[in-house]
Scaffold this motif. Structure first.
Motif, PDB file in Angstrom:
ATOM      1  N   GLU A 283       0.836  -1.199   0.000  1.00 41.87           N
ATOM      2  CA  GLU A 283       0.000   0.000   0.000  1.00 41.87           C
ATOM      3  C   GLU A 283       0.871   1.248   0.000  1.00 41.87           C
ATOM      4  O   GLU A 283       2.079   1.180   0.208  1.00 41.87           O
ATOM      5  N   TYR A 284       0.222   2.394  -0.172  1.00 43.24           N
ATOM      6  CA  TYR A 284       0.935   3.645  -0.411  1.00 43.24           C
ATOM      7  C   TYR A 284       1.948   3.996   0.688  1.00 43.24           C
ATOM      8  O   TYR A 284       3.045   4.420   0.412  1.00 43.24           O
ATOM      9  N   TYR A 285       1.565   3.814   1.950  1.00 43.82           N
ATOM     10  CA  TYR A 285       2.456   4.217   3.047  1.00 43.82           C
ATOM     11  C   TYR A 285       3.479   3.146   3.420  1.00 43.82           C
ATOM     12  O   TYR A 285       4.213   3.292   4.388  1.00 43.82           O
ATOM     13  N   ALA A 286       3.499   2.060   2.665  1.00 42.41           N
ATOM     14  CA  ALA A 286       4.318   0.903   3.042  1.00 42.41           C
ATOM     15  C   ALA A 286       5.782   1.236   3.251  1.00 42.41           C
ATOM     16  O   ALA A 286       6.423   0.743   4.176  1.00 42.41           O
ATOM     17  N   LEU A 287       6.341   2.062   2.375  1.00 48.15           N
ATOM     18  CA  LEU A 287       7.781   2.306   2.430  1.00 48.15           C
ATOM     19  C   LEU A 287       8.142   3.445   3.385  1.00 48.15           C
ATOM     20  O   LEU A 287       9.302   3.665   3.676  1.00 48.15           O
ATOM     21  N   GLU A 288       7.094   4.158   3.851  1.00 47.34           N
ATOM     22  CA  GLU A 288       7.357   5.207   4.836  1.00 47.34           C
ATOM     23  C   GLU A 288       7.724   4.537   6.154  1.00 47.34           C
ATOM     24  O   GLU A 288       7.094   3.589   6.581  1.00 47.34           O
ATOM     25  N   GLY A 289       8.738   5.039   6.810  1.00 48.19           N
ATOM     26  CA  GLY A 289       9.126   4.451   8.091  1.00 48.19           C
ATOM     27  C   GLY A 289      10.061   3.264   7.946  1.00 48.19           C
ATOM     28  O   GLY A 289      10.675   2.840   8.915  1.00 48.19           O
ATOM     29  N   LEU A 290      10.173   2.754   6.718  1.00 49.69           N
ATOM     30  CA  LEU A 290      11.063   1.610   6.502  1.00 49.69           C
ATOM     31  C   LEU A 290      12.520   2.028   6.679  1.00 49.69           C
ATOM     32  O   LEU A 290      13.330   1.282   7.217  1.00 49.69           O
ATOM     33  N   ASN A 291      12.820   3.255   6.254  1.00 49.84           N
ATOM     34  CA  ASN A 291      14.185   3.782   6.431  1.00 49.84           C
ATOM     35  C   ASN A 291      14.569   3.837   7.894  1.00 49.84           C
ATOM     36  O   ASN A 291      15.694   3.502   8.268  1.00 49.84           O
ATOM     37  N   GLN A 292      13.612   4.269   8.713  1.00 51.64           N
ATOM     38  CA  GLN A 292      13.850   4.345  10.159  1.00 51.64           C
ATOM     39  C   GLN A 292      14.168   2.961  10.720  1.00 51.64           C
ATOM     40  O   GLN A 292      15.109   2.790  11.497  1.00 51.64           O
ATOM     41  N   LEU A 293      13.404   1.967  10.276  1.00 56.28           N
ATOM     42  CA  LEU A 293      13.635   0.589  10.728  1.00 56.28           C
ATOM     43  C   LEU A 293      15.019   0.108  10.288  1.00 56.28           C
ATOM     44  O   LEU A 293      15.776  -0.452  11.085  1.00 56.28           O
ATOM     45  N   LEU A 294      15.354   0.366   9.024  1.00 59.69           N
ATOM     46  CA  LEU A 294      16.659  -0.083   8.509  1.00 59.69           C
ATOM     47  C   LEU A 294      17.807   0.623   9.229  1.00 59.69           C
ATOM     48  O   LEU A 294      18.842   0.028   9.512  1.00 59.69           O
ATOM     49  N   ASN A 295      17.615   1.914   9.559  1.00 59.20           N
ATOM     50  CA  ASN A 295      18.641   2.644  10.327  1.00 59.20           C
ATOM     51  C   ASN A 295      18.843   2.012  11.695  1.00 59.20           C
ATOM     52  O   ASN A 295      19.974   1.855  12.157  1.00 59.20           O
ATOM     53  N   ASN A 296      17.740   1.668  12.345  1.00 59.72           N
ATOM     54  CA  ASN A 296      17.840   1.042  13.672  1.00 59.72           C
ATOM     55  C   ASN A 296      18.525  -0.320  13.604  1.00 59.72           C
ATOM     56  O   ASN A 296      19.331  -0.668  14.463  1.00 59.72           O
ATOM     57  N   ILE A 297      18.187  -1.071  12.541  1.00 55.48           N
ATOM     58  CA  ILE A 297      18.826  -2.384  12.362  1.00 55.48           C
ATOM     59  C   ILE A 297      20.334  -2.191  12.185  1.00 55.48           C
ATOM     60  O   ILE A 297      21.138  -2.917  12.779  1.00 55.48           O
ATOM     61  N   ASN A 298      20.702  -1.188  11.401  1.00 51.56           N
ATOM     62  CA  ASN A 298      22.141  -0.914  11.183  1.00 51.56           C
ATOM     63  C   ASN A 298      22.838  -0.476  12.465  1.00 51.56           C
ATOM     64  O   ASN A 298      23.994  -0.834  12.705  1.00 51.56           O
TER      65      ASN A 298
ATOM     66  N   VAL B  91      21.942  -1.380  15.549  1.00 49.27           N
ATOM     67  CA  VAL B  91      22.081  -2.597  16.376  1.00 49.27           C
ATOM     68  C   VAL B  91      23.231  -3.443  15.836  1.00 49.27           C
ATOM     69  O   VAL B  91      24.048  -3.979  16.588  1.00 49.27           O
ATOM     70  N   LYS B  92      23.313  -3.521  14.507  1.00 55.23           N
ATOM     71  CA  LYS B  92      24.373  -4.309  13.874  1.00 55.23           C
ATOM     72  C   LYS B  92      25.748  -3.734  14.208  1.00 55.23           C
ATOM     73  O   LYS B  92      26.691  -4.456  14.507  1.00 55.23           O
ATOM     74  N   ALA B  93      25.858  -2.405  14.181  1.00 54.49           N
ATOM     75  CA  ALA B  93      27.146  -1.761  14.419  1.00 54.49           C
ATOM     76  C   ALA B  93      27.587  -1.854  15.880  1.00 54.49           C
ATOM     77  O   ALA B  93      28.768  -2.008  16.170  1.00 54.49           O
ATOM     78  N   HIS B  94      26.631  -1.781  16.803  1.00 55.33           N
ATOM     79  CA  HIS B  94      27.013  -1.662  18.217  1.00 55.33           C
ATOM     80  C   HIS B  94      26.745  -2.891  19.081  1.00 55.33           C
ATOM     81  O   HIS B  94      27.386  -3.073  20.103  1.00 55.33           O
ATOM     82  N   LEU B  95      25.754  -3.710  18.677  1.00 56.71           N
ATOM     83  CA  LEU B  95      25.337  -4.780  19.583  1.00 56.71           C
ATOM     84  C   LEU B  95      25.368  -6.182  18.984  1.00 56.71           C
ATOM     85  O   LEU B  95      25.633  -7.152  19.671  1.00 56.71           O
ATOM     86  N   ASN B  96      25.048  -6.299  17.694  1.00 57.57           N
ATOM     87  CA  ASN B  96      24.916  -7.628  17.097  1.00 57.57           C
ATOM     88  C   ASN B  96      25.443  -7.616  15.658  1.00 57.57           C
ATOM     89  O   ASN B  96      24.668  -7.457  14.711  1.00 57.57           O
ATOM     90  N   PRO B  97      26.753  -7.801  15.494  1.00 60.94           N
ATOM     91  CA  PRO B  97      27.341  -7.728  14.145  1.00 60.94           C
ATOM     92  C   PRO B  97      26.846  -8.808  13.195  1.00 60.94           C
ATOM     93  O   PRO B  97      27.017  -8.700  11.983  1.00 60.94           O
ATOM     94  N   ASN B  98      26.215  -9.866  13.721  1.00 56.25           N
ATOM     95  CA  ASN B  98      25.727 -10.960  12.861  1.00 56.25           C
ATOM     96  C   ASN B  98      24.353 -10.711  12.265  1.00 56.25           C
ATOM     97  O   ASN B  98      23.832 -11.535  11.515  1.00 56.25           O
ATOM     98  N   LEU B  99      23.742  -9.577  12.596  1.00 57.04           N
ATOM     99  CA  LEU B  99      22.376  -9.314  12.154  1.00 57.04           C
ATOM    100  C   LEU B  99      22.329  -8.974  10.668  1.00 57.04           C
ATOM    101  O   LEU B  99      23.176  -8.254  10.158  1.00 57.04           O
ATOM    102  N   ASP B 100      21.285  -9.522   9.991  1.00 55.87           N
ATOM    103  CA  ASP B 100      21.167  -9.286   8.551  1.00 55.87           C
ATOM    104  C   ASP B 100      19.691  -9.273   8.160  1.00 55.87           C
ATOM    105  O   ASP B 100      18.930 -10.113   8.611  1.00 55.87           O
TER     106      ASP B 100
END
Length: 285
Positions: A176-191, A193-202
């Motif tokens: 749907e139209y709003y699907a990709l909104e907020g996805l950047n925020q999620l990907l930033n948070n994942i990155n 966590v990956k950088a500071h807490l869990n380097p194995n996350l993908d």
């Protein structure tokens, strides 16, 4: 009718003869998207049931205070039932909290009760607060092929715990139209966590949900997502399907509620794809 009956037998697998390939080692998958209503819980429940019905040992950890995954698997989660809160705050061993899911062999669920709503605040002052869930899962004596963590629709400490416990993130994206909104925020948070807490996350898997073939918009969103994420997007797409929405009100997954439906077939195909990818790549972390 005959086609539907054949699909139902394939999905329910009553003989237990048909199996999906098992991964070479345990896959811990966090199902996350901070946007609500995109099908996180539905995806968690149906993939878990499909994999368990086809020879994989599966654990579902319900990390959403609303407890919808527990409802969908018909696991008691009223006040007073030992739940994931006890594992996070009081460090109760997870095997004491996990419940076998009735009617589905090889499937267990760690329920969430309303107690979990306060865990976000209580975790703030706790030592090693981000790794509590990971340690609880690692301490489970039973070997699982898949652990699915159903996250709340927010990016608080519960979701951070899930991201620290997992090796892979599965993101359901609504067509749907709003699907990709907020996805950047999620990907930033994942990155982060990956950088500071869990380097194995993908971010290993993207699943398109609530797809309506009649609209051009769904097609446009699908193209956008496939262009952006490439191979990570599953070929299987989950359509809008009344049966998928009805199933939880009967305490069931769509797999057992209406195994001949399009929704059940789509989730079955998605589970098969996930299983085949896991076996093929030797589960790269």
């Amino acid at each position: 009718m005959a086609m539907e009956a054949m699909r139902a037998v394939q999905i329910l697998n009553p003989s237990g003869e048909v199996t999906m390939p098992r991964p070479t080692r345990q896959r811990v998958m966090c199902v996350a998207n901070q946007k609500g209503g995109v099908g996180k819980t539905t995806t968690t429940v149906n993939l878990a049931v499909a994999l368990a019905l086809h020879g994989n040992r599966v654990l579902v950890v319900d990390l959403d205070p609303q407890g919808n995954a527990s409802t969908g698997l018909n696991v008691p989660h009223h006040a007073g039932v030992p739940d994931v809160y006890d594992c996070l705050i009081d460090q109760v061993p997870m095997e004491e909290v996990a419940q076998a899911v009735e009617g589905i062999p090889n499937l267990y669920c760690v329920p969430a009760t309303i107690d979990l709503a306060g865990a976000e605040i209580e975790l703030v002052s706790v030592v090693a607060r981000e790794s509590r869930l990971g340690r609880a899962i690692q301490g489970f004596p039973m070997e699982f092929d898949y652990v699915f963590i159903d996250c709340p629709p927010s990016l608080g400490l519960l979701t951070v715990n899930a991201l620290c416990a997992a090796q892979e993130v599965l993101i359901p994206i609504q067509c749907e139209y709003y699907a990709l909104e907020g996805l950047n925020q999620l990907l930033n948070n994942i990155n982060l966590v990956k950088a500071h807490l869990n380097p194995n996350l993908d971010v290993s898997t993207i699943l398109l949900t609530m797809y309506d073939r009649r609209t051009r918009l769904a097609d446009a969103v699908e193209q956008d997502v496939r262009n952006h994420f490439g191979e990570k997007v599953l070929t299987s797409v989950i359509p809008r399907n009344v049966r998928v929405s009805e199933a939880p009100s009967y305490g069931q997954s769509v797999m057992t509620y209406d195994p001949g439906s399009r929704g059940a077939t789509s989730y079955f195909e998605a589970a098969q794809e996930i299983a085949e990818r896991g076996a093929k790549i030797g589960v790269a972390a």
